[in-house]
Design an enzyme around this catalytic site. Structure first.
Site, PDB file in Angstrom:
ATOM      1  N   ASP A  76       0.799  -1.227   0.000  1.00 10.10           N
ATOM      2  CA  ASP A  76       0.000   0.000   0.000  1.00 10.10           C
ATOM      3  C   ASP A  76       0.827   1.271   0.000  1.00 10.10           C
ATOM      4  O   ASP A  76       0.447   2.273  -0.600  1.00 10.10           O
ATOM      5  CB  ASP A  76      -0.959   0.011   1.199  1.00 10.10           C
ATOM      6  CG  ASP A  76      -0.226   0.174   2.523  1.00 10.10           C
ATOM      7  OD1 ASP A  76       0.704  -0.611   2.786  1.00 10.10           O
ATOM      8  OD2 ASP A  76      -0.578   1.089   3.294  1.00 10.10           O
ATOM      9  N   ASP A  79       5.711   0.379   3.245  1.00 15.63           N
ATOM     10  CA  ASP A  79       6.038  -0.845   3.974  1.00 15.63           C
ATOM     11  C   ASP A  79       5.797  -2.063   3.090  1.00 15.63           C
ATOM     12  O   ASP A  79       5.586  -1.943   1.885  1.00 15.63           O
ATOM     13  CB  ASP A  79       5.227  -0.923   5.275  1.00 15.63           C
ATOM     14  CG  ASP A  79       3.732  -0.716   5.031  1.00 15.63           C
ATOM     15  OD1 ASP A  79       3.248  -1.116   3.955  1.00 15.63           O
ATOM     16  OD2 ASP A  79       3.058  -0.149   5.902  1.00 15.63           O
ATOM     17  N   TYR A 224      -5.563   0.441   9.207  1.00 17.94           N
ATOM     18  CA  TYR A 224      -6.689   0.727   8.321  1.00 17.94           C
ATOM     19  C   TYR A 224      -7.994   0.347   9.013  1.00 17.94           C
ATOM     20  O   TYR A 224      -8.685  -0.583   8.617  1.00 17.94           O
ATOM     21  CB  TYR A 224      -6.531  -0.015   6.989  1.00 17.94           C
ATOM     22  CG  TYR A 224      -5.467   0.594   6.102  1.00 17.94           C
ATOM     23  CD1 TYR A 224      -5.711   1.770   5.401  1.00 17.94           C
ATOM     24  CD2 TYR A 224      -4.211   0.007   5.994  1.00 17.94           C
ATOM     25  CE1 TYR A 224      -4.732   2.347   4.605  1.00 17.94           C
ATOM     26  CE2 TYR A 224      -3.225   0.574   5.197  1.00 17.94           C
ATOM     27  CZ  TYR A 224      -3.494   1.740   4.508  1.00 17.94           C
ATOM     28  OH  TYR A 224      -2.526   2.315   3.721  1.00 17.94           O
ATOM     29  N   GLU A 459       5.578   9.849   3.103  1.00 17.97           N
ATOM     30  CA  GLU A 459       5.164   8.485   2.750  1.00 17.97           C
ATOM     31  C   GLU A 459       4.173   8.525   1.588  1.00 17.97           C
ATOM     32  O   GLU A 459       3.236   9.320   1.585  1.00 17.97           O
ATOM     33  CB  GLU A 459       4.532   7.758   3.933  1.00 17.97           C
ATOM     34  CG  GLU A 459       4.276   6.286   3.631  1.00 17.97           C
ATOM     35  CD  GLU A 459       4.049   5.442   4.869  1.00 17.97           C
ATOM     36  OE1 GLU A 459       4.221   4.209   4.786  1.00 17.97           O
ATOM     37  OE2 GLU A 459       3.705   6.006   5.926  1.00 17.97           O
TER      38      GLU A 459
END
Length: 503
Positions: A76, A79, A224, A459
């Site tokens: 995603d 990571d 999430y 990120e």
């Protein structure tokens, strides 16, 4: 001598300012690079024509511990975990871009690359949903993964698997995955009919599972969590299934089995604004029973546009819409995409949005969408791009494991604790360019810190880029066919031309 130095500094600052305010972006290049970033997020056995040269095969044993092939899909962000919820939203919004802006994306030469990217996700979802009433929704241990800074090709953390089933439901994820497969079936219908039918059958099965076994899945928390509940995903999934099938049962479900709400954001967690814009298209095409959704779409526009008396979100001094400091760019691209789509619908049906005493035209909406994208591409107070590898002074320290570790780095004897000292807590620019990644973005004062340790700013996220594709394709098409046609002179730089104002 001092006067010469001051003059040099002034000229340097002025030239940078002039470059910023007069920048004309290569939207086609930005579109291409946005899709290249999504390729860099692929997991599994990579194809020979894979464009990011520094990525390699990874996670080739995913699913082995439960006896299922779960190789493939997408990481995603920065990571190495495969989270099913944001992955499905990424694929749904990629498919929406291909569905609504097919002509513009094809004109830019990126349609096949986008379809390949969608298929990379849907192939994975077909594997993850092969058994009835069971969907594998996560591969990797988020806690342990976040305690280790290793590139995906050399992971040293467990590849644990989470699933939802009849006894442990996850309506949000099942319905979102159904939406992804249904939306994708539409865009594949003309190029691979058999594959499209396979996707649609699986979408129906997953939606039935989501509806019959309702409950929230919290296994991905705190990463999430579903804060908005699952009603919006059921509505979203039913809408895409109705568009894909024209089955009146899904239309009945939309009208009788779900509720909707006026909101001011669109994200992987909150789908109401997206489904309202989506169903508005059907309303204007003749389904008048969907009028409430069109009214709510208008209300969304009024709640967000800066000229509306009902505007709710904060706008930074530099003009960027700002919801949260963490990965705020996702709300920028989602807002720009919805405004772009709704602008086209308003123009197509010759209607406007009335926000109290203020009336907004399709031009007003598109101007705001363009301003948001231009900010990310470099038209901002810092005069720097937020997209890696694009424009003026782009970021060099994306918070991303694969990009920050040299391809030839020896990791065999590196522990997780050592990995942060070697590759995370350094000021060295990433050795691998994460081309096209739109990073988290600046804070509410327009401050952007290009530091790997500042994940809020640096990120990336697949759903940031997936929502940028459609609006970038539209801007690229306009730049190529509209502005070039009316402006064969430098009047374009003054935003005017003989046929009228460029919005």
């Amino acid at each position: 001598m001092a006067e010469s130095c001051y003059l040099f500094i002034f000229l340097a600052l002025f030239s940078t300012f002039w470059l910023c305010v007069n920048s004309r972006f290569d939207y086609k290049d930005a579109l291409t690079k946005s899709i290249i970033f999504l390729e860099a997020q692929r997991s599994g056995k990579l194809p020979l024509d894979h464009r990011p040269p520094w990525r390699g095969d990874s996670a080739l044993d995913d699913g082995k511990e439960v006896g299922v092939d779960l190789v493939g899909g997408y990481y995603d962000s920065g990571d190495n975990v495969k989270f099913g919820f944001p992955m499905a939203f990424t694929v749904t919004t990629m498919a929406w871009a291909a569905y609504f802006y097919e002509h513009e994306i094809k004109d830019a030469g990126e349609l096949n690359n986008l379809l390949d990217g969608i298929r990379w996700g849907t192939d994975y979802f077909l594997k993850a949903s092969a058994q009835p009433n069971r969907l594998y929704v996560q591969v990797g241990d988020p806690k342990m993964d976040h305690e280790c800074w290793m590139k995906p090709e050399c992971m040293k953390t467990p590849r644990s698997v989470l699933e939802i089933n009849q006894n442990r439901p996850g309506t949000e994820i099942a319905a979102e995955t159904a939406a992804a497969l249904a939306a994708s079936s539409i865009v594949f219908r003309r190029v691979d009919h058999c594959y499209a039918e396979m996707l649609l059958r699986r979408a129906k099965m997953l939606f039935r599972f989501a509806d019959e076994h309702q409950g929230t899945f919290d296994g991905a928390c705190p990463y999430y969590c579903s804060y908005s509940g699952y009603n919006d995903e059921l509505l979203w999934g039913a809408a895409w299934l109705f568009i894909a099938t024209k089955d009146q049962l899904y239309l009945q479900y939309i009208n009788e089995e779900t509720t909707s709400a006026v909101v001011n954001e669109f994200s992987w967690d909150l789908k109401y604004a997206g489904v309202q814009v989506l169903l508005s298209q059907l309303y204007w095409e003749g389904l008048k029973e969907l009028h409430t959704f069109q009214q709510q779409a208008d209300a969304y526009i009024c709640a967000v546009h800066p000229d509306s008396p009902y505007r709710q979100p904060f706008i930074t001094p530099g003009g960027l819409i700002h919801f949260r400091d963490g990965a705020n760019s996702q709300y920028v691209t989602s807002t720009a995409f919805l405004f772009s789509v709704y602008s086209d619908l308003l123009a197509r049906h010759n209607v406007q949005v009335v926000c109290g005493a203020k009336t907004l035209t399709h031009t007003d909406l598109m101007r705001f969408a363009k301003k948001q994208m231009d900010y990310l591409l470099g038209h901002n107070p810092a005069c720097r791009s937020i997209m890696v590898g694009f424009g003026h002074n782009p970021p060099l320290h994306a918070h991303h494991r694969g990009a920050s570790i040299p391809v030839n780095a020896s990791t065999e004897n590196v522990t997780c604790g050592m990995s942060f000292a070697l590759w995370f807590n350094t000021d060295t620019p990433n050795p691998n360019e994460l081309t096209g990644a739109i990073l988290g973005g600046p804070n509410r004062t327009d401050a952007f810190v290009d530091s790997r340790t500042n994940s809020s700013c640096t990120e990336p996220g697949t759903y940031i880029n997936s929502l940028a594709i459609g609006v970038l394709a539209k801007l690229a098409y306009r730049a190529k066919h509209h502005e070039s046609r009316c402006c064969a002179c430098d009047q374009c730089h003054r935003k005017t031309c003989t046929s009228g104002k460029i919005s």
